[in-house]
Design a protein around this motif. Structure first.
Motif, short mmCIF file in Angstrom:
data_model
loop_
_atom_site.label_atom_id
_atom_site.label_comp_id
_atom_site.label_asym_id
_atom_site.label_seq_id
_atom_site.Cartn_x
_atom_site.Cartn_y
_atom_site.Cartn_z
N TRP A 27 0.56 -1.02 0.33
CA TRP A 27 0.68 -0.28 -0.08
C TRP A 27 0.98 1.36 -0.13
O TRP A 27 2.14 1.12 0.25
CB TRP A 27 -0.67 -0.43 1.38
CG TRP A 27 -1.96 1.60 1.11
CD1 TRP A 27 -3.18 1.70 1.03
CD2 TRP A 27 -1.02 2.17 2.22
NE1 TRP A 27 -3.48 2.56 0.87
CE2 TRP A 27 -2.41 2.82 1.95
CE3 TRP A 27 -0.14 3.05 2.62
CZ2 TRP A 27 -2.40 4.99 2.47
CZ3 TRP A 27 -0.25 4.20 3.15
CH2 TRP A 27 -1.72 5.34 2.85
N LEU A 76 -3.13 -5.87 7.37
CA LEU A 76 -3.03 -5.26 6.73
C LEU A 76 -1.26 -6.45 7.70
O LEU A 76 -0.48 -7.72 6.63
CB LEU A 76 -2.20 -4.28 6.78
CG LEU A 76 -0.58 -3.95 6.08
CD1 LEU A 76 -0.65 -3.27 4.50
CD2 LEU A 76 0.59 -3.67 6.60
N THR A 102 -5.20 -4.90 2.64
CA THR A 102 -4.57 -3.02 2.25
C THR A 102 -6.56 -2.55 2.71
O THR A 102 -6.73 -1.45 2.78
CB THR A 102 -4.30 -2.75 0.91
OG1 THR A 102 -4.53 -3.42 0.16
CG2 THR A 102 -2.77 -3.54 1.50
N SER A 148 -6.68 1.82 2.97
CA SER A 148 -7.07 2.11 2.63
C SER A 148 -8.08 3.12 2.46
O SER A 148 -8.50 4.54 2.05
CB SER A 148 -7.29 1.80 0.84
OG SER A 148 -7.37 2.00 -0.20
N ASP A 154 -3.99 7.53 -3.11
CA ASP A 154 -3.43 6.14 -2.30
C ASP A 154 -3.42 5.09 -3.84
O ASP A 154 -4.98 4.75 -4.92
CB ASP A 154 -3.97 5.73 -1.33
CG ASP A 154 -5.35 4.94 -1.00
OD1 ASP A 154 -5.98 5.70 -1.91
OD2 ASP A 154 -5.50 3.78 -0.40
N THR A 189 -2.67 0.42 -3.87
CA THR A 189 -1.98 -0.95 -3.79
C THR A 189 -0.69 -2.16 -5.25
O THR A 189 -1.59 -2.03 -6.10
CB THR A 189 -3.12 -2.22 -3.23
OG1 THR A 189 -3.69 -1.86 -1.59
CG2 THR A 189 -2.98 -3.75 -3.07
N TYR A 206 4.24 3.96 2.62
CA TYR A 206 3.87 2.99 2.26
C TYR A 206 3.77 1.97 3.46
O TYR A 206 3.54 2.07 5.03
CB TYR A 206 5.45 2.65 1.63
CG TYR A 206 6.29 2.02 2.61
CD1 TYR A 206 6.70 1.53 2.93
CD2 TYR A 206 6.84 3.60 3.51
CE1 TYR A 206 7.98 1.35 4.56
CE2 TYR A 206 7.94 4.00 4.07
CZ TYR A 206 7.88 2.70 4.42
OH TYR A 206 9.56 2.78 5.14
N SER A 244 3.50 -2.95 4.24
CA SER A 244 3.20 -4.03 2.92
C SER A 244 3.93 -5.47 4.71
O SER A 244 3.61 -4.84 5.33
CB SER A 244 4.22 -4.19 2.48
OG SER A 244 4.10 -5.59 1.95
N GLY A 256 -6.69 -1.12 -3.73
CA GLY A 256 -7.38 -0.44 -2.50
C GLY A 256 -7.74 -2.47 -2.21
O GLY A 256 -6.85 -3.17 -2.42
#
Length: 282
Positions: free
Chosen positions: A54, A78, A84, A88, A100, A102, A135, A137, A267
């Motif tokens: 993201w 997440l 994500t 979002s 934004d 993904t 960011y 992940s 997203g």
């Protein structure tokens, strides 16, 4: 008869408005600036993977997490499942920014070692809502390991005048975080990408966000001894000296290049693809 573009036909039959519209058109794009975000996994073969990443541009007030404090519900999803969508949604509700996405690693959602994918964004350089970059992940396989910037002011991509700064940084293994939401038991049934068949599975920890203590030692039956979907993780000890996780860059889109959008899902859609892959591969 040669057809004029719709805008030109309108101006031809509306001479009173033509001058005003033609004056405004350049201003609509005066501050547009195309940037390219590139995600490149630097993990070794047999190392960790990253879920779809993201990314968001904002005014410096979107705080993903605070060290020493409990993770938000969006960050929990997440960090435990790579989802994500909630993040979002939280970003949209914050009012900090409007851009934004993904970023997915091509047709294979996780970023495996060596994977590299880019996505382009057209931003208003003069808008405060595009000044900073964030960011997040999940690190897989894990119970709730993740990467993200906790300081929302850490990565400015424009300065206060709208001039482009950009970004280029590498995250190393010692920067991987633990969400504190799920016990790090490393059991396949509770570990994403190692055998977990459904989201939100595992023992609730009720802890705080802190640096990850690392995986159990090799030979103890944990992640370092595991394998899944053709991947083995004997080199996934991210606390090993010199371990690099990912390189993230934000650069100008080269003039005249084609906008990159392949392999990108936005997203919840990107997260949904990742979760579907996990169910099908389990």
């Amino acid at each position: 008869m040669k057809m004029l573009p719709a805008c030109a036909r309108f101006l031809k039959f509306s001479p009173a408005l033509a001058g005003t519209v033609l004056t405004l058109l350049p201003a609509l794009h005066a501050d547009a600036f195309d940037v390219r975000v590139t995600i490149e996994s630097l993990a070794p073969n047999g190392g960790t993977l990253l879920t779809p990443v993201w990314v968001g541009f904002h005014d410096g007030t979107f705080d993903l997490y605070d060290r020493g404090a409990p993770a938000s519900a969006a960050l929990e999803r997440l960090a435990e499942d790579g989802t994500t969508g909630p993040l979002s949604a939280a970003f949209a509700a914050s009012g900090a920014g409007i851009v934004d996405a993904t970023i997915v690693s091509g047709l294979f959602p996780p970023f495996a070692p060596g994977a590299r994918t880019s996505k382009d964004f057209s931003l208003d350089a003069s808008s405060p809502q595009n000044r900073y970059f964030s960011y997040a992940s999940m690190v897989i396989p894990s119970n709730d390991a993740f990467i993200a910037n906790g300081n929302p002011l850490a990565v400015p991509v424009f300065d206060g005048t709208g001039a482009f700064i950009g970004a280029d940084f590498i995250l190393v293994g010692s920067m991987i975080l633990d969400a504190g939401t799920e016990v790090n038991d490393e059991l396949p049934m509770n570990t994403a990408f190692l055998g977990q068949a459904s989201p939100d599975t595992g023992l609730i920890e009720g802890g705080i966000v802190e640096l990850h203590p690392g995986f159990r030692l090799a030979g103890s039956g944990g992640i370092l001894d595991g394998s899944f979907a053709g991947f083995s993780f004997e080199n996934a000890d991210f606390l090993a000296p010199g371990y690099q996780v990912v390189r993230i860059t934000v650069t100008p889109v080269p003039e005249g290049s084609t906008v990159l959008s392949g392999g990108i899902l936005v997203g919840a859609l990107g997260a949904g693809l990742f979760m579907r892959f996990r169910r099908n591969a389990a």
